[in-house]
Design an enzyme around this catalytic site. Structure first.
Site, PDB file in Angstrom:
ATOM      1  N   CYS A 127       7.820  -0.755   5.505  1.00 26.31           N
ATOM      2  CA  CYS A 127       7.242   0.521   5.115  1.00 26.31           C
ATOM      3  C   CYS A 127       8.121   1.127   4.031  1.00 26.31           C
ATOM      4  O   CYS A 127       9.347   1.173   4.181  1.00 26.31           O
ATOM      5  CB  CYS A 127       7.148   1.453   6.314  1.00 26.31           C
ATOM      6  SG  CYS A 127       6.408   3.050   5.917  1.00 26.31           S
ATOM      7  N   LEU A 128       7.503   1.577   2.960  1.00 27.90           N
ATOM      8  CA  LEU A 128       8.239   2.182   1.856  1.00 27.90           C
ATOM      9  C   LEU A 128       9.024   3.412   2.305  1.00 27.90           C
ATOM     10  O   LEU A 128      10.006   3.786   1.673  1.00 27.90           O
ATOM     11  CB  LEU A 128       7.278   2.576   0.733  1.00 27.90           C
ATOM     12  CG  LEU A 128       6.459   1.447   0.110  1.00 27.90           C
ATOM     13  CD1 LEU A 128       5.431   2.024  -0.855  1.00 27.90           C
ATOM     14  CD2 LEU A 128       7.350   0.440  -0.582  1.00 27.90           C
ATOM     15  N   HIS A 158      -2.324  -0.188   8.292  1.00 23.39           N
ATOM     16  CA  HIS A 158      -1.013   0.460   8.116  1.00 23.39           C
ATOM     17  C   HIS A 158      -1.171   1.765   7.324  1.00 23.39           C
ATOM     18  O   HIS A 158      -0.620   2.805   7.703  1.00 23.39           O
ATOM     19  CB  HIS A 158      -0.076  -0.513   7.398  1.00 23.39           C
ATOM     20  CG  HIS A 158       1.293   0.008   7.138  1.00 23.39           C
ATOM     21  ND1 HIS A 158       2.416  -0.514   7.749  1.00 23.39           N
ATOM     22  CD2 HIS A 158       1.755   0.981   6.305  1.00 23.39           C
ATOM     23  CE1 HIS A 158       3.486   0.135   7.316  1.00 23.39           C
ATOM     24  NE2 HIS A 158       3.115   1.039   6.424  1.00 23.39           N
ATOM     25  N   GLU A 159      -1.939   1.731   6.236  1.00 25.48           N
ATOM     26  CA  GLU A 159      -2.113   2.935   5.404  1.00 25.48           C
ATOM     27  C   GLU A 159      -2.959   3.990   6.103  1.00 25.48           C
ATOM     28  O   GLU A 159      -2.671   5.185   6.013  1.00 25.48           O
ATOM     29  CB  GLU A 159      -2.702   2.575   4.039  1.00 25.48           C
ATOM     30  CG  GLU A 159      -1.807   1.681   3.198  1.00 25.48           C
ATOM     31  CD  GLU A 159      -0.354   2.112   3.130  1.00 25.48           C
ATOM     32  OE1 GLU A 159      -0.074   3.329   3.021  1.00 25.48           O
ATOM     33  OE2 GLU A 159       0.526   1.237   3.195  1.00 25.48           O
ATOM     34  N   HIS A 187      -0.809   5.887   8.335  1.00 23.66           N
ATOM     35  CA  HIS A 187      -0.074   6.937   7.617  1.00 23.66           C
ATOM     36  C   HIS A 187      -0.915   8.206   7.492  1.00 23.66           C
ATOM     37  O   HIS A 187      -0.406   9.313   7.677  1.00 23.66           O
ATOM     38  CB  HIS A 187       0.315   6.479   6.200  1.00 23.66           C
ATOM     39  CG  HIS A 187       1.612   5.754   6.140  1.00 23.66           C
ATOM     40  ND1 HIS A 187       2.807   6.321   6.513  1.00 23.66           N
ATOM     41  CD2 HIS A 187       1.903   4.504   5.712  1.00 23.66           C
ATOM     42  CE1 HIS A 187       3.780   5.446   6.331  1.00 23.66           C
ATOM     43  NE2 HIS A 187       3.261   4.336   5.846  1.00 23.66           N
ATOM     44  N   GLN A 217       3.124   9.749   1.629  1.00 27.55           N
ATOM     45  CA  GLN A 217       4.368   9.095   1.225  1.00 27.55           C
ATOM     46  C   GLN A 217       4.862   9.554  -0.144  1.00 27.55           C
ATOM     47  O   GLN A 217       6.005   9.274  -0.506  1.00 27.55           O
ATOM     48  CB  GLN A 217       4.194   7.572   1.233  1.00 27.55           C
ATOM     49  CG  GLN A 217       4.038   7.012   2.628  1.00 27.55           C
ATOM     50  CD  GLN A 217       3.916   5.512   2.574  1.00 27.55           C
ATOM     51  OE1 GLN A 217       2.839   4.976   2.298  1.00 27.55           O
ATOM     52  NE2 GLN A 217       5.024   4.838   2.806  1.00 27.55           N
ATOM     53  N   GLY A 257       0.832  -1.184   0.000  1.00 24.62           N
ATOM     54  CA  GLY A 257       0.000   0.000   0.000  1.00 24.62           C
ATOM     55  C   GLY A 257       0.868   1.234   0.000  1.00 24.62           C
ATOM     56  O   GLY A 257       2.056   1.173   0.315  1.00 24.62           O
TER      57      GLY A 257
END
Length: 187
Positions: free
Chosen positions: A109-110, A151-152, A155, A69, A64
């Site tokens: 995580c990206l 998770h998203e 963010h 991000q 995601g």
């Protein structure tokens, strides 16, 4: 030959990295349908980022990305489930219910791709979101997809997964992580 760190590779692909203020601030909600075009443009940018990232890194557990991000402080995220399930587009999402039952799995995580962290999350969440046309939807997600969605949404609330880790447990270097290329395990 110089090895490029995973976090540098993500930075090169346009992913905002850990330490940037935008990752710790709540994203601004959309006024839908009035901001339909803006929301659609941001969702398109998220899909473009997913395409770029997917060309250099496989995601067996799904993946995601949230608008912060990619440097956009708006409440939009896209999640690609594992396998070939359709993408989940999240606009103004919020978790309204979650199961008491949790499990703990490693997440990446990206925005800080050099490490992986063991994160407890509910096995089931209920998410209320808005469509581009301004309708409200309520969806229940379970297990791995619930983990990705949660998770998203974190963010979009300005939280990184490290905030959810148990006290005294820290992320491990990606070189020590042994579950790359495998789906999360559930009984």
């Amino acid at each position: 030959m110089i090895e490029v760190r995973p976090s540098q590779r993500m930075r090169d692909l346009g992913v905002v990295q850990h330490g940037a203020g935008i990752l710790t601030e709540p994203a601004r909600a959309f006024d839908l349908p009035a901001e339909h075009d803006e929301a659609e443009r941001i969702v398109d940018e998220l899909f473009a980022a997913i395409e770029r990232i997917g060309q250099v890194h496989p995601f067996a557990k799904g993946m995601g990305i949230a608008a912060p991000q990619i440097g956009i402080a708006r409440a939009a995220a896209v999640v690609l489930p594992p396998e070939d399930a359709p993408a989940v587009i999240l606009l103004n999402p919020r978790i309204t219910e979650h199961s008491a039952e949790t499990d703990e799995q490693y997440e990446g995580c990206l925005s800080f791709f050099d490490v992986r962290g063991l994160v407890p999350r509910p096995l089931k969440i209920t998410v209320v979101a808005t469509t581009l046309t301004g309708e409200t939807t309520t969806t229940v997600y379970e297990r791995g997809l619930a983990r990705l969605i949660h998770h998203e949404i974190d963010h979009l609330d300005g939280l990184l997964y490290t905030a959810r880790m148990r006290a005294g447990v820290g992320p491990i270097p990606v070189e020590e992580y042994r579950q790359t290329g495998r789906a999360w395990a559930y009984e």
